[in-house]
Design a protein around this motif. Structure first.
Motif, PDB file in Angstrom:
ATOM      1  N   LEU A 258      24.432  19.661 -13.721  1.00 55.46           N
ATOM      2  CA  LEU A 258      23.228  19.177 -13.735  1.00 55.46           C
ATOM      3  C   LEU A 258      22.397  20.374 -14.150  1.00 55.46           C
ATOM      4  CD1 LEU A 258      22.318  16.777 -10.329  1.00 55.46           C
ATOM      5  CD2 LEU A 258      23.571  15.596 -12.950  1.00 55.46           C
ATOM      6  N   PRO A 259      21.117  20.021 -14.689  1.00 53.47           N
ATOM      7  CA  PRO A 259      20.483  21.480 -15.530  1.00 53.47           C
ATOM      8  C   PRO A 259      19.610  21.820 -14.239  1.00 53.47           C
ATOM      9  CG  PRO A 259      19.384  19.309 -16.817  1.00 53.47           C
ATOM     10  CD  PRO A 259      20.648  18.758 -15.604  1.00 53.47           C
ATOM     11  N   LYS A 260      20.521  23.304 -14.152  1.00 54.16           N
ATOM     12  CA  LYS A 260      19.651  24.248 -13.514  1.00 54.16           C
ATOM     13  C   LYS A 260      17.946  24.258 -12.892  1.00 54.16           C
ATOM     14  CE  LYS A 260      20.230  27.835 -15.907  1.00 54.16           C
ATOM     15  NZ  LYS A 260      20.831  27.148 -17.195  1.00 54.16           N
ATOM     16  N   LYS A 261      17.311  23.752 -13.615  1.00 54.69           N
ATOM     17  CA  LYS A 261      16.223  23.340 -13.225  1.00 54.69           C
ATOM     18  C   LYS A 261      15.801  22.692 -12.266  1.00 54.69           C
ATOM     19  CE  LYS A 261      15.094  19.819 -16.368  1.00 54.69           C
ATOM     20  NZ  LYS A 261      13.981  19.307 -17.523  1.00 54.69           N
ATOM     21  N   MET A 262      16.784  21.646 -11.482  1.00 55.38           N
ATOM     22  CA  MET A 262      16.524  20.775 -10.745  1.00 55.38           C
ATOM     23  C   MET A 262      17.785  21.462  -9.571  1.00 55.38           C
ATOM     24  SD  MET A 262      18.620  17.219 -11.590  1.00 55.38           S
ATOM     25  CE  MET A 262      18.083  16.284 -10.219  1.00 55.38           C
ATOM     26  N   ARG A 263      17.583  22.605  -9.292  1.00 57.92           N
ATOM     27  CA  ARG A 263      17.730  23.174  -8.282  1.00 57.92           C
ATOM     28  C   ARG A 263      16.639  24.316  -7.550  1.00 57.92           C
ATOM     29  NH1 ARG A 263      18.211  28.595  -6.787  1.00 57.92           N
ATOM     30  NH2 ARG A 263      18.880  29.161  -9.345  1.00 57.92           N
ATOM     31  N   SER A 264      15.452  24.122  -8.581  1.00 52.85           N
ATOM     32  CA  SER A 264      14.585  24.556  -7.899  1.00 52.85           C
ATOM     33  C   SER A 264      13.615  23.642  -7.516  1.00 52.85           C
ATOM     34  CB  SER A 264      14.102  25.658  -8.776  1.00 52.85           C
ATOM     35  OG  SER A 264      14.605  26.322  -9.489  1.00 52.85           O
ATOM     36  N   GLN A 265      13.774  22.514  -8.599  1.00 53.51           N
ATOM     37  CA  GLN A 265      12.854  21.539  -7.556  1.00 53.51           C
ATOM     38  C   GLN A 265      13.288  20.594  -6.658  1.00 53.51           C
ATOM     39  OE1 GLN A 265      13.880  18.750 -11.380  1.00 53.51           O
ATOM     40  NE2 GLN A 265      12.314  19.559 -12.719  1.00 53.51           N
ATOM     41  N   PHE A 270      13.098  19.762   0.361  1.00 52.88           N
ATOM     42  CA  PHE A 270      14.063  19.460   1.283  1.00 52.88           C
ATOM     43  C   PHE A 270      14.294  21.166   2.193  1.00 52.88           C
ATOM     44  CE2 PHE A 270      16.073  16.440  -1.498  1.00 52.88           C
ATOM     45  CZ  PHE A 270      16.320  16.111  -1.079  1.00 52.88           C
ATOM     46  N   CYS A 271      13.190  22.227   1.423  1.00 46.34           N
ATOM     47  CA  CYS A 271      13.074  23.008   2.427  1.00 46.34           C
ATOM     48  C   CYS A 271      13.204  22.741   3.698  1.00 46.34           C
ATOM     49  CB  CYS A 271      11.361  23.881   1.443  1.00 46.34           C
ATOM     50  SG  CYS A 271      11.093  25.566   2.786  1.00 46.34           S
ATOM     51  N   HIS A 272      13.724  23.462   4.700  1.00 42.34           N
ATOM     52  CA  HIS A 272      13.512  23.552   5.932  1.00 42.34           C
ATOM     53  C   HIS A 272      12.046  24.272   6.369  1.00 42.34           C
ATOM     54  CE1 HIS A 272      15.234  25.112  10.112  1.00 42.34           C
ATOM     55  NE2 HIS A 272      16.512  24.663   9.732  1.00 42.34           N
ATOM     56  N   PRO A 273      11.686  23.151   7.578  1.00 44.39           N
ATOM     57  CA  PRO A 273      10.416  24.106   7.626  1.00 44.39           C
ATOM     58  C   PRO A 273      10.848  25.014   8.378  1.00 44.39           C
ATOM     59  CG  PRO A 273      11.685  21.857   9.407  1.00 44.39           C
ATOM     60  CD  PRO A 273      12.282  22.432   7.894  1.00 44.39           C
TER      61      PRO A 273
END
Length: 273
Positions: A258-265, A270-273
């Motif tokens: 998948l495109p690398k931009k999906m990781r940033s998205q 899903f960032c850990h609080p």
């Protein structure tokens, strides 16, 4: 009331390092997945309220008094008393192609294990799994070839419980430990609390940028399930398009890039609080 790891969890300071699990003398703590986050659970029937779990916890400041720093102390406290800064990459071309950011750590560990008679390190703990269906733990390597597979970034919390158990059971051995800053702080706390020899441990800290919850695994498993079974997830795979790497999903009978931009998205979502 005795302080316990549950108070750290309640304060929101738990980083899911698993060190409390490894240090508990009665095996009264386990990591259980809650909302995609490996979370300590105290089994009250076994707990003796010794307080070791919270004594070594890197998040214990959440229930202690806040650290008070003078203005001239902030830089040293946050950055550390560093000796030098270098920009490096491994000279091993095969490793460089597989690694995320230069392969330096894998190269250092392999070299030190290969030269046991010179440096004295008998084991290293690294992350090798790319399956995030359950909590990922560090794995022990005693030979340089066993380090293969530890390259690349995971972006999820990793349990260091087996590292701690090994340290306490093999107090005289020299070992290498890798981990993000929270985990390294916890390991340092273990060394001090149990009066271990600091010179026996090479602690390699890794940069941490927006750790994600394990829900990221569930997400990709649900929307990209050509075969229905996701077996491995790589956040930064350079095989197809080079650095900084694409998202690669390895399924039962197929691989999808998948495109690398999906990781940033997904990192923010899903960032850990």
């Amino acid at each position: 009331m005795s302080k316990s790891i549950q108070q750290v969890v309640n304060s929101g300071q738990c980083c899911s390092c698993g060190i409390c699990t490894g240090v508990c003398p009665k095996s009264a703590i386990s990591l259980e997945m809650k909302k995609g986050i490996p979370t300590p659970r105290i089994h009250e029937e076994n707990c003796i309220q010794c307080g070791l779990c919270v004594d070594v916890c890197p998040g214990k400041s959440g229930i202690d008094e806040a650290v008070s720093l003078k203005s001239n102390e902030v830089k040293t406290y946050c950055i550390g008393d560093y000796k030098a800064t270098e920009i490096c990459h491994t000279t091993n071309e095969a490793l460089l192609k597989k690694a995320t950011s230069g392969g330096v750590i894998s190269s250092i560990i392999s070299t030190l294990l290969r030269e046991k008679s010179v440096y004295g390190y008998v084991a290293a703990f690294v992350v090798k799994s790319n399956n995030f269906e359950t909590t990922v733990k560090t794995e022990i390597c005693k030979e340089p070839e066993q380090v293969t597979g530890s390259e690349k970034s995971r972006y999820i919390s990793v349990s260091q419980e087996d590292v701690v158990r090994y340290m306490l059971a093999h107090r005289e051995e020299k070992i290498i430990v890798t981990g993000t800053s929270c985990a390294i702080q916890g390991i340092s706390n273990v060394i001090r609390k149990f009066h271990l020899k600091r010179e026996n441990y090479l602690l390699i800290g890794l940069f941490c940028d927006k750790l994600m919850t394990y829900h990221v695994w569930d997400y990709f498993n649900s929307i990209h399930n050509n075969e229905g079974i996701l077996t491995e997830l790589y956040f930064r795979d350079k095989e197809k398009n080079g650095w900084p790497g694409d998202l690669k999903l390895v399924q039962k009978n197929t691989t999808e890039v998948l495109p690398k931009k999906m990781r940033s998205q997904v990192k923010d979502f899903f960032c850990h609080p």
